[in-house]
Design a protein around this motif. Structure first.
Motif, PDB file in Angstrom:
ATOM      1  N   THR A 176     -41.627 -36.791 -22.642  1.00 44.52           N
ATOM      2  CA  THR A 176     -40.963 -36.049 -23.713  1.00 44.52           C
ATOM      3  C   THR A 176     -41.982 -35.534 -24.713  1.00 44.52           C
ATOM      4  OG1 THR A 176     -40.653 -38.037 -25.046  1.00 44.52           O
ATOM      5  CG2 THR A 176     -38.870 -37.452 -23.537  1.00 44.52           C
ATOM      6  N   ILE A 177     -41.547 -34.575 -25.493  1.00 46.94           N
ATOM      7  CA  ILE A 177     -42.351 -34.068 -26.606  1.00 46.94           C
ATOM      8  C   ILE A 177     -41.682 -34.572 -27.873  1.00 46.94           C
ATOM      9  CG2 ILE A 177     -43.124 -32.014 -27.852  1.00 46.94           C
ATOM     10  CD1 ILE A 177     -43.214 -30.556 -25.192  1.00 46.94           C
ATOM     11  N   ALA A 178     -42.416 -35.322 -28.684  1.00 49.57           N
ATOM     12  CA  ALA A 178     -41.926 -35.907 -29.940  1.00 49.57           C
ATOM     13  C   ALA A 178     -40.690 -36.782 -29.708  1.00 49.57           C
ATOM     14  CB  ALA A 178     -41.633 -34.819 -30.956  1.00 49.57           C
ATOM     15  N   ASN A 179     -40.629 -37.428 -28.563  1.00 49.65           N
ATOM     16  CA  ASN A 179     -39.512 -38.303 -28.186  1.00 49.65           C
ATOM     17  C   ASN A 179     -38.152 -37.629 -28.293  1.00 49.65           C
ATOM     18  OD1 ASN A 179     -41.074 -40.507 -27.505  1.00 49.65           O
ATOM     19  ND2 ASN A 179     -41.166 -41.219 -29.628  1.00 49.65           N
ATOM     20  N   GLN A 180     -38.106 -36.308 -28.238  1.00 50.39           N
ATOM     21  CA  GLN A 180     -36.836 -35.599 -28.360  1.00 50.39           C
ATOM     22  C   GLN A 180     -36.636 -34.513 -27.325  1.00 50.39           C
ATOM     23  OE1 GLN A 180     -36.693 -34.103 -32.347  1.00 50.39           O
ATOM     24  NE2 GLN A 180     -36.403 -36.120 -33.249  1.00 50.39           N
ATOM     25  N   LEU A 181     -37.687 -33.849 -26.901  1.00 56.46           N
ATOM     26  CA  LEU A 181     -37.554 -32.693 -26.028  1.00 56.46           C
ATOM     27  C   LEU A 181     -38.047 -33.032 -24.629  1.00 56.46           C
ATOM     28  CD1 LEU A 181     -36.921 -29.662 -25.756  1.00 56.46           C
ATOM     29  CD2 LEU A 181     -39.288 -29.224 -26.396  1.00 56.46           C
ATOM     30  N   TRP A 182     -37.183 -32.818 -23.650  1.00 57.58           N
ATOM     31  CA  TRP A 182     -37.558 -32.988 -22.261  1.00 57.58           C
ATOM     32  C   TRP A 182     -36.710 -32.055 -21.414  1.00 57.58           C
ATOM     33  CZ3 TRP A 182     -33.608 -34.702 -19.130  1.00 57.58           C
ATOM     34  CH2 TRP A 182     -32.526 -35.294 -19.768  1.00 57.58           C
ATOM     35  N   ILE A 183     -37.141 -31.800 -20.215  1.00 57.08           N
ATOM     36  CA  ILE A 183     -36.430 -30.899 -19.310  1.00 57.08           C
ATOM     37  C   ILE A 183     -36.230 -31.620 -17.982  1.00 57.08           C
ATOM     38  CG2 ILE A 183     -36.556 -28.724 -18.037  1.00 57.08           C
ATOM     39  CD1 ILE A 183     -38.238 -27.615 -20.326  1.00 57.08           C
ATOM     40  N   ARG A 184     -35.050 -31.471 -17.425  1.00 58.18           N
ATOM     41  CA  ARG A 184     -34.748 -32.059 -16.119  1.00 58.18           C
ATOM     42  C   ARG A 184     -34.612 -30.917 -15.117  1.00 58.18           C
ATOM     43  NH1 ARG A 184     -35.567 -36.765 -13.834  1.00 58.18           N
ATOM     44  NH2 ARG A 184     -33.704 -37.963 -13.453  1.00 58.18           N
ATOM     45  N   SER A 185     -35.485 -30.882 -14.116  1.00 60.39           N
ATOM     46  CA  SER A 185     -35.443 -29.819 -13.109  1.00 60.39           C
ATOM     47  C   SER A 185     -35.908 -30.357 -11.769  1.00 60.39           C
ATOM     48  CB  SER A 185     -36.318 -28.646 -13.549  1.00 60.39           C
ATOM     49  OG  SER A 185     -37.672 -29.014 -13.498  1.00 60.39           O
ATOM     50  N   ASN A 186     -35.866 -29.503 -10.781  1.00 61.22           N
ATOM     51  CA  ASN A 186     -36.306 -29.882  -9.433  1.00 61.22           C
ATOM     52  C   ASN A 186     -37.633 -29.221  -9.057  1.00 61.22           C
ATOM     53  OD1 ASN A 186     -33.994 -31.328  -9.186  1.00 61.22           O
ATOM     54  ND2 ASN A 186     -32.980 -29.909  -7.781  1.00 61.22           N
ATOM     55  N   VAL A 187     -38.390 -28.807 -10.016  1.00 63.22           N
ATOM     56  CA  VAL A 187     -39.638 -28.096  -9.739  1.00 63.22           C
ATOM     57  C   VAL A 187     -40.652 -29.045  -9.093  1.00 63.22           C
ATOM     58  CG1 VAL A 187     -40.671 -28.487 -12.009  1.00 63.22           C
ATOM     59  CG2 VAL A 187     -41.254 -26.448 -10.736  1.00 63.22           C
ATOM     60  N   SER A 188     -41.426 -28.519  -8.147  1.00 59.86           N
ATOM     61  CA  SER A 188     -42.405 -29.344  -7.436  1.00 59.86           C
ATOM     62  C   SER A 188     -43.768 -29.308  -8.122  1.00 59.86           C
ATOM     63  CB  SER A 188     -42.559 -28.855  -5.993  1.00 59.86           C
ATOM     64  OG  SER A 188     -43.199 -27.601  -5.969  1.00 59.86           O
ATOM     65  N   VAL A 189     -44.598 -30.270  -7.786  1.00 64.62           N
ATOM     66  CA  VAL A 189     -45.963 -30.311  -8.330  1.00 64.62           C
ATOM     67  C   VAL A 189     -46.729 -29.060  -7.893  1.00 64.62           C
ATOM     68  CG1 VAL A 189     -48.136 -31.580  -8.333  1.00 64.62           C
ATOM     69  CG2 VAL A 189     -45.994 -32.828  -8.357  1.00 64.62           C
ATOM     70  N   SER A 190     -46.526 -28.641  -6.656  1.00 63.23           N
ATOM     71  CA  SER A 190     -47.221 -27.447  -6.146  1.00 63.23           C
ATOM     72  C   SER A 190     -46.882 -26.217  -6.967  1.00 63.23           C
ATOM     73  CB  SER A 190     -46.848 -27.194  -4.686  1.00 63.23           C
ATOM     74  OG  SER A 190     -47.218 -28.273  -3.893  1.00 63.23           O
ATOM     75  N   THR A 191     -45.610 -26.025  -7.254  1.00 65.72           N
ATOM     76  CA  THR A 191     -45.184 -24.866  -8.028  1.00 65.72           C
ATOM     77  C   THR A 191     -45.793 -24.891  -9.423  1.00 65.72           C
ATOM     78  OG1 THR A 191     -43.104 -24.801  -6.815  1.00 65.72           O
ATOM     79  CG2 THR A 191     -43.171 -23.612  -8.904  1.00 65.72           C
ATOM     80  N   ILE A 192     -45.761 -26.034 -10.061  1.00 66.21           N
ATOM     81  CA  ILE A 192     -46.331 -26.158 -11.409  1.00 66.21           C
ATOM     82  C   ILE A 192     -47.833 -25.891 -11.376  1.00 66.21           C
ATOM     83  CG2 ILE A 192     -46.886 -27.841 -13.223  1.00 66.21           C
ATOM     84  CD1 ILE A 192     -44.072 -28.978 -12.776  1.00 66.21           C
ATOM     85  N   THR A 193     -48.525 -26.440 -10.399  1.00 64.75           N
ATOM     86  CA  THR A 193     -49.969 -26.248 -10.300  1.00 64.75           C
ATOM     87  C   THR A 193     -50.318 -24.785 -10.084  1.00 64.75           C
ATOM     88  OG1 THR A 193     -50.129 -28.462  -9.349  1.00 64.75           O
ATOM     89  CG2 THR A 193     -52.059 -27.061  -9.144  1.00 64.75           C
ATOM     90  N   ILE A 194     -49.591 -24.111  -9.200  1.00 60.69           N
ATOM     91  CA  ILE A 194     -49.861 -22.696  -8.926  1.00 60.69           C
ATOM     92  C   ILE A 194     -49.562 -21.845 -10.157  1.00 60.69           C
ATOM     93  CG2 ILE A 194     -49.113 -20.691  -7.559  1.00 60.69           C
ATOM     94  CD1 ILE A 194     -48.794 -22.698  -5.189  1.00 60.69           C
ATOM     95  N   VAL A 195     -48.450 -22.106 -10.842  1.00 62.38           N
ATOM     96  CA  VAL A 195     -48.109 -21.345 -12.048  1.00 62.38           C
ATOM     97  C   VAL A 195     -49.165 -21.571 -13.137  1.00 62.38           C
ATOM     98  CG1 VAL A 195     -46.438 -21.161 -13.939  1.00 62.38           C
ATOM     99  CG2 VAL A 195     -45.648 -21.184 -11.569  1.00 62.38           C
TER     100      VAL A 195
END
Length: 167
Positions: free
Chosen positions: A59-78
């Motif tokens: 989380t960011i500041a113990n308040q903000l988080w996102i729940r998704s199905n994104v893969s590590v590969s996709t995040i790394t490439i982006v």
């Protein structure tokens, strides 16, 4: 009509990358190559943290988080491609004096940058996808096989070609 192969897209990427290098010329081609290295460091360093954030594990500041199905590969490439574009745009936006760089050097630097980008993106893919692409594309197989050399050759070529110029 058969679909185009991966080799067609890789060839097109090299053509566009080298044409982009000719448009930039000057020291900006070298800047683009260096931004690929920075993109590698950024994507390798931050991909796990960003993955945890997008999967709700951080989380960011113990308040903000996102729940998704994104893969590590996709995040790394982006992260990789995004950081290359951002760094190149930021550095190349300056209006410095044009340097002299030969068309041969533009082709070498642009080609090495494109090969390193392709090898890195293929390396970021999940194992099954990477194996499939390496099986169907001779060009990607060769580029990926020499990834370590592609990491080492650009700094060496910068030194060798600049020593040649200083004489």
């Amino acid at each position: 009509m058969p679909l185009p192969t991966w080799d067609v897209f890789i060839g097109l990427a090299f053509f566009v990358g080298i044409a982009y290098g000719f448009i930039l010329r000057r020291d900006k081609t070298i800047t683009t190559l260096c931004s690929v290295y920075m993109g590698l460091v950024i994507s390798e360093s931050l991909s796990k943290t960003v993955f945890d954030f997008f999967n709700g594990n951080a989380t960011i500041a113990n308040q903000l988080w996102i729940r998704s199905n994104v893969s590590v590969s996709t995040i790394t490439i982006v992260l990789f491609v995004g950081s290359i574009l951002a760094i190149t745009a930021a550095i190349n936006s300056s209006n410095r004096r044009e340097g002299d760089i030969s068309p041969f050097e533009v082709i070498i630097y642009s080609g090495l940058a494109m090969a390193l980008i392709i090898a890195s993106i293929v390396g970021f893919l999940p194992e099954a996808t990477r194996t499939h692409i390496l099986e169907v594309s001779k060009v990607v197989r060769i580029i990926f096989q020499y990834k370590t050399l592609l990491i080492i050759i650009p700094p060496i070529s910068l030194v060798v070609l600049n020593l040649k110029k200083s004489r």
